[in-house]
Design an enzyme around this catalytic site. Sequence first.
Site, short mmCIF file in Angstrom:
data_model
loop_
_atom_site.label_atom_id
_atom_site.label_comp_id
_atom_site.label_asym_id
_atom_site.label_seq_id
_atom_site.Cartn_x
_atom_site.Cartn_y
_atom_site.Cartn_z
N TYR A 78 1.02 -6.10 -3.11
CA TYR A 78 -0.33 -6.61 -3.38
C TYR A 78 -0.53 -8.01 -2.79
CZ TYR A 78 -0.03 -2.70 -6.56
OH TYR A 78 0.15 -1.43 -7.06
N GLU B 123 -4.31 8.18 4.33
CA GLU B 123 -4.00 8.72 3.01
C GLU B 123 -5.15 9.61 2.56
OE1 GLU B 123 -2.50 5.70 0.35
OE2 GLU B 123 -4.07 6.19 -1.07
P1 FAD Z 1 4.87 -1.65 -10.50
O1 FAD Z 1 5.61 -2.03 -9.29
O2 FAD Z 1 5.64 -1.04 -11.63
O3 FAD Z 1 4.11 -2.96 -11.02
C1 FAD Z 1 3.11 -2.87 -12.03
C2 FAD Z 1 2.92 -4.23 -12.68
O4 FAD Z 1 4.04 -4.51 -13.51
C3 FAD Z 1 2.82 -5.40 -11.71
O5 FAD Z 1 1.93 -6.33 -12.26
C4 FAD Z 1 4.23 -5.97 -11.65
O6 FAD Z 1 4.23 -7.35 -11.34
C5 FAD Z 1 4.71 -5.72 -13.08
N1 FAD Z 1 6.13 -5.42 -13.21
C6 FAD Z 1 6.90 -4.66 -12.39
N2 FAD Z 1 8.14 -4.55 -12.89
C7 FAD Z 1 8.16 -5.24 -14.06
C8 FAD Z 1 9.14 -5.50 -15.07
N3 FAD Z 1 10.37 -5.02 -14.95
N4 FAD Z 1 8.78 -6.25 -16.15
C9 FAD Z 1 7.51 -6.74 -16.28
N5 FAD Z 1 6.55 -6.54 -15.36
C10 FAD Z 1 6.86 -5.79 -14.27
N6 FAD Z 1 -2.24 5.08 -8.23
C11 FAD Z 1 -2.29 6.39 -8.56
O7 FAD Z 1 -2.56 6.71 -9.72
N7 FAD Z 1 -2.04 7.38 -7.63
C12 FAD Z 1 -1.73 7.08 -6.35
O8 FAD Z 1 -1.51 7.99 -5.55
C13 FAD Z 1 -1.68 5.71 -5.96
N8 FAD Z 1 -1.37 5.35 -4.69
C14 FAD Z 1 -1.28 4.02 -4.37
C15 FAD Z 1 -0.92 3.66 -3.05
C16 FAD Z 1 -0.83 2.32 -2.70
C17 FAD Z 1 -0.45 1.93 -1.30
C18 FAD Z 1 -1.11 1.30 -3.66
C19 FAD Z 1 -1.05 -0.15 -3.28
C20 FAD Z 1 -1.46 1.65 -4.96
C21 FAD Z 1 -1.54 3.01 -5.33
N9 FAD Z 1 -1.87 3.40 -6.62
C22 FAD Z 1 -1.94 4.72 -6.95
C23 FAD Z 1 -2.20 2.39 -7.63
C24 FAD Z 1 -0.95 1.95 -8.45
O9 FAD Z 1 -0.45 3.04 -9.18
C25 FAD Z 1 -1.41 0.84 -9.38
O10 FAD Z 1 -1.72 -0.31 -8.64
C26 FAD Z 1 -0.50 0.53 -10.55
O11 FAD Z 1 -1.25 -0.25 -11.48
C27 FAD Z 1 0.76 -0.25 -10.20
O12 FAD Z 1 1.65 0.51 -9.51
P2 FAD Z 1 2.98 -0.13 -8.87
O13 FAD Z 1 3.75 0.99 -8.32
O14 FAD Z 1 2.64 -1.26 -8.01
O15 FAD Z 1 3.68 -0.66 -10.23
#
Ligand code: FAD
Length: 318
Positions: free
Chosen positions: A180, A19
Amino acid sequence: MKVTEHIERAKGKTLFSFEIIPPQKGSNINELYKNIDPLMEFNPPFIDVTTSREEFVYIDKGEGLLDRKITRRRPGTLGICAAIKHKYDVDTIPHLLCGGFTKEETEYMLVDCHYLGINNIMALRGDAMKHQRYFEPTAGGHSYAVDLVRQIHNLRCGKYLHETLEEGERASFCVGVAGYPEKHLEAPSIDFDLKKLKEKVDAGADYVVTQMFFDNQKFFRFIEQAKDYGIHVPIIPGLKPIAVKRHLQLLPQVFKIDLPDTLIAAVEKCKNNKEVRQVGVEWSIQQSKELKEAGIPVLHYYSMGKSDNIKTIAEAVF
Ligand code: FAD
């Protein structure tokens, strides 16, 4: 080609991917190529390009006045994906965020991806902006990654926003989402987080890439737990070698992950960051070899804009 197709074609062979982060606004793209070039000999089937959140900057207007402007310091994710795909003939995966984008802007980006032949998308919520304590959804944007996955899935079915079209072109995207092993920092429990991950898969996610971890047992446990929740898509481990002593505090603080005591002790013994890098590389090689032996389909490295340590790891593992 889609990530899932790359995995199928590899027939059990572990693939190498990585990445990259777009360079700072105002930089030359050749700087980026200098970091990609040394890694291409390991035949990555795909390269991810991150997207950064927008942030506020304050411009001094004199007489004690500050002008607040919004900016993205590392723009160009999609352009970089297109440039790399064209230059190296490799699949590229833009990271799409909920934060900072309206649903319409997301749709336009997806349309661009489709026209460019970019058919893998990493769908993420994004973190809070720097001045925010918690993530706040952008007006007109999505609150959670699952909503973004649903929007992408709708395009796969030819369903565009606002139902302005009876049936649009179907954009056949392969969708990745984040997982995670040590739970997301905001999730109240690992079970809660796994249920949310299952929702992303049910909404149409095709594979998962994990947050970095330094103890493989946590990853192996996560895979088992995911299976118990009915998650059967490929789970790709995200790996990052420790590079500076400060990572001992920074990584647990930012990502809410634990570091194994033996790794901490080895880093603490180092006299300088050159030695820390060596420890980080050796640790990552051991982690990678064990994951490869376990038949994990892809090892995905967070290069963080530096490729020399990833190259050393790849030489030892692939
Ligand atoms: P989600 O899946 O939406 O989850 C976020 C939180 O909300 C979790 O605690 C989950 O349990 C909770 N949740 C989910 N759905 C609900 C619901 N319906 N109701 C209540 N709670 C809920 N960040 C960047 O800014 N740019 C990047 O390019 C980037 N790349 C990444 C690549 C990887 C492989 C990873 C692991 C992370 C990356 N991140 C990036 C970080 C990521 O954006 C953060 O970790 C962010 O805080 C959560 O993203 P997510 O897509 O997991 O969110």
